[in-house]
Every structure is written in C-alpha cells, then in structure tokens.
Design a protein around this motif. Structure first.
Motif, PDB file in Angstrom:
ATOM      1  N   MET A   1      -7.029   1.869  13.589  1.00 52.64           N
ATOM      2  CA  MET A   1      -5.774   1.558  12.949  1.00 52.64           C
ATOM      3  C   MET A   1      -5.707   0.046  12.697  1.00 52.64           C
ATOM      4  SD  MET A   1      -1.967   2.138  14.390  1.00 52.64           S
ATOM      5  CE  MET A   1      -0.858   2.829  13.218  1.00 52.64           C
ATOM      6  N   GLN A   2      -5.305  -0.311  11.512  1.00 52.93           N
ATOM      7  CA  GLN A   2      -5.194  -1.713  11.138  1.00 52.93           C
ATOM      8  C   GLN A   2      -3.964  -2.348  11.776  1.00 52.93           C
ATOM      9  OE1 GLN A   2      -5.546  -2.351   6.997  1.00 52.93           O
ATOM     10  NE2 GLN A   2      -4.854  -4.451   7.093  1.00 52.93           N
ATOM     11  N   THR A   3      -4.097  -3.570  12.296  1.00 50.23           N
ATOM     12  CA  THR A   3      -2.970  -4.228  12.941  1.00 50.23           C
ATOM     13  C   THR A   3      -2.579  -5.543  12.280  1.00 50.23           C
ATOM     14  OG1 THR A   3      -4.459  -5.291  14.504  1.00 50.23           O
ATOM     15  CG2 THR A   3      -3.461  -3.206  15.186  1.00 50.23           C
ATOM     16  N   THR A   4      -3.273  -5.954  11.245  1.00 51.82           N
ATOM     17  CA  THR A   4      -2.892  -7.172  10.522  1.00 51.82           C
ATOM     18  C   THR A   4      -2.652  -6.840   9.058  1.00 51.82           C
ATOM     19  OG1 THR A   4      -5.199  -7.748  10.091  1.00 51.82           O
ATOM     20  CG2 THR A   4      -4.199  -8.685  12.072  1.00 51.82           C
ATOM     21  N   PHE A   5      -1.661  -7.489   8.494  1.00 52.46           N
ATOM     22  CA  PHE A   5      -1.282  -7.241   7.112  1.00 52.46           C
ATOM     23  C   PHE A   5      -0.972  -8.570   6.442  1.00 52.46           C
ATOM     24  CE2 PHE A   5      -0.136  -3.608   9.657  1.00 52.46           C
ATOM     25  CZ  PHE A   5      -0.681  -2.555   8.934  1.00 52.46           C
ATOM     26  N   ASP A   6      -1.130  -8.605   5.135  1.00 48.06           N
ATOM     27  CA  ASP A   6      -0.771  -9.788   4.365  1.00 48.06           C
ATOM     28  C   ASP A   6       0.742  -9.843   4.137  1.00 48.06           C
ATOM     29  OD1 ASP A   6      -3.479 -10.551   4.051  1.00 48.06           O
ATOM     30  OD2 ASP A   6      -3.689  -9.142   2.377  1.00 48.06           O
ATOM     31  N   TYR A   7       1.347  -8.684   3.967  1.00 49.37           N
ATOM     32  CA  TYR A   7       2.783  -8.597   3.698  1.00 49.37           C
ATOM     33  C   TYR A   7       3.382  -7.442   4.475  1.00 49.37           C
ATOM     34  CZ  TYR A   7       1.920 -11.648  -0.275  1.00 49.37           C
ATOM     35  OH  TYR A   7       1.548 -12.702  -1.060  1.00 49.37           O
ATOM     36  N   VAL A   8       4.612  -7.638   4.943  1.00 48.61           N
ATOM     37  CA  VAL A   8       5.394  -6.570   5.557  1.00 48.61           C
ATOM     38  C   VAL A   8       6.656  -6.430   4.714  1.00 48.61           C
ATOM     39  CG1 VAL A   8       6.655  -5.803   7.595  1.00 48.61           C
ATOM     40  CG2 VAL A   8       4.523  -7.087   7.855  1.00 48.61           C
ATOM     41  N   ILE A   9       6.903  -5.225   4.219  1.00 51.28           N
ATOM     42  CA  ILE A   9       8.072  -4.951   3.381  1.00 51.28           C
ATOM     43  C   ILE A   9       8.974  -4.000   4.147  1.00 51.28           C
ATOM     44  CG2 ILE A   9       8.880  -3.996   1.200  1.00 51.28           C
ATOM     45  CD1 ILE A   9       6.143  -4.783   0.033  1.00 51.28           C
ATOM     46  N   ASP A  10      10.223  -4.417   4.324  1.00 55.92           N
ATOM     47  CA  ASP A  10      11.205  -3.632   5.052  1.00 55.92           C
ATOM     48  C   ASP A  10      12.077  -2.894   4.053  1.00 55.92           C
ATOM     49  OD1 ASP A  10      12.953  -2.583   6.886  1.00 55.92           O
ATOM     50  OD2 ASP A  10      14.028  -4.457   7.199  1.00 55.92           O
ATOM     51  N   LEU A  23       1.586  -5.267  -4.838  1.00 58.01           N
ATOM     52  CA  LEU A  23       0.797  -6.090  -3.921  1.00 58.01           C
ATOM     53  C   LEU A  23      -0.488  -5.401  -3.492  1.00 58.01           C
ATOM     54  CD1 LEU A  23       3.686  -7.505  -1.715  1.00 58.01           C
ATOM     55  CD2 LEU A  23       2.222  -8.816  -3.270  1.00 58.01           C
ATOM     56  N   SER A  24      -0.412  -4.108  -3.206  1.00 58.79           N
ATOM     57  CA  SER A  24      -1.616  -3.389  -2.787  1.00 58.79           C
ATOM     58  C   SER A  24      -2.607  -3.239  -3.943  1.00 58.79           C
ATOM     59  CB  SER A  24      -1.269  -2.034  -2.180  1.00 58.79           C
ATOM     60  OG  SER A  24      -0.652  -1.196  -3.125  1.00 58.79           O
ATOM     61  N   ASP A  25      -2.115  -3.054  -5.159  1.00 60.70           N
ATOM     62  CA  ASP A  25      -3.005  -2.989  -6.319  1.00 60.70           C
ATOM     63  C   ASP A  25      -3.721  -4.314  -6.545  1.00 60.70           C
ATOM     64  OD1 ASP A  25      -2.416  -0.369  -6.779  1.00 60.70           O
ATOM     65  OD2 ASP A  25      -1.134  -0.724  -8.530  1.00 60.70           O
ATOM     66  N   ALA A  26      -3.091  -5.411  -6.113  1.00 60.51           N
ATOM     67  CA  ALA A  26      -3.694  -6.743  -6.250  1.00 60.51           C
ATOM     68  C   ALA A  26      -4.652  -7.049  -5.101  1.00 60.51           C
ATOM     69  CB  ALA A  26      -2.601  -7.803  -6.319  1.00 60.51           C
ATOM     70  N   GLY A  27      -4.850  -6.082  -4.209  1.00 59.06           N
ATOM     71  CA  GLY A  27      -5.827  -6.244  -3.138  1.00 59.06           C
ATOM     72  C   GLY A  27      -5.262  -6.738  -1.821  1.00 59.06           C
ATOM     73  N   HIS A  28      -3.940  -6.855  -1.709  1.00 60.12           N
ATOM     74  CA  HIS A  28      -3.317  -7.298  -0.461  1.00 60.12           C
ATOM     75  C   HIS A  28      -3.133  -6.125   0.489  1.00 60.12           C
ATOM     76  CE1 HIS A  28      -2.470 -11.275  -2.055  1.00 60.12           C
ATOM     77  NE2 HIS A  28      -2.042 -10.686  -3.163  1.00 60.12           N
ATOM     78  N   LYS A  29      -3.118  -6.433   1.781  1.00 61.78           N
ATOM     79  CA  LYS A  29      -2.849  -5.424   2.805  1.00 61.78           C
ATOM     80  C   LYS A  29      -1.354  -5.423   3.070  1.00 61.78           C
ATOM     81  CE  LYS A  29      -7.326  -6.312   4.771  1.00 61.78           C
ATOM     82  NZ  LYS A  29      -8.023  -7.086   5.777  1.00 61.78           N
ATOM     83  N   VAL A  30      -0.711  -4.275   2.847  1.00 64.57           N
ATOM     84  CA  VAL A  30       0.745  -4.183   2.890  1.00 64.57           C
ATOM     85  C   VAL A  30       1.187  -3.140   3.907  1.00 64.57           C
ATOM     86  CG1 VAL A  30       2.816  -3.676   1.541  1.00 64.57           C
ATOM     87  CG2 VAL A  30       0.876  -4.808   0.450  1.00 64.57           C
TER      88      VAL A  30
END
Length: 75
Positions: A1-10, A23-30
C-alpha cells in the motif's frame, strides 16, 4: 500500500473528482478522501428531502459552525 502522495484532496464531490483526475492524469500521486454515510436515503436522493436534511435531528448535517474570518486588506 502506498503511503506517500503528491496531493491530498478532501472531498470527492464534482470539483474534487475533476481535480483528482486532472492531477493523476498528469502523473501525480493523489489521495482522494471522502467521508459520510450512505446516500441511498430518500432524503438525499429526492429534492423534496432537502428540508429533512436540515432538521436538528438529521444525521446528514454535521452542524459545523465557523467563526468570522478577517478579510485581508487590498493594496
């Protein structure tokens, strides 16, 4: 399970989902977070139920209150 992300959206409403997708389409981990109970109740699904959602005993309104914020002065 991944524990680091580039962005957190609430909030996975329409804006949160669009932002997460972009953001995810641009390659970021969200990480997209959503909280709440099931939306299968007639109070949520039927426009006439909105009135019931604002009753003091409603489980659909968390009754959060805020304090007035100071507005920054414009230069």
């Amino acid at each position: 399970m991944q524990t680091t992300f580039d962005y957190v959206i609430d909030g996975a409403g329409s804006a949160g989902c669009v932002l997460a997708r972009g953001l995810s389409d641009a390659g970021h981990k969200v990480l997209l977070l959503e909280v709440g109970s099931s939306d299968k109740s007639w109070i949520i699904r039927m426009p006439a139920g909105l009135r019931s959602a604002f009753k003091p005993t409603s489980k659909y309104n968390w009754w959060y209150y805020t304090q007035q914020q100071k507005t920054p002065q414009q230069p």
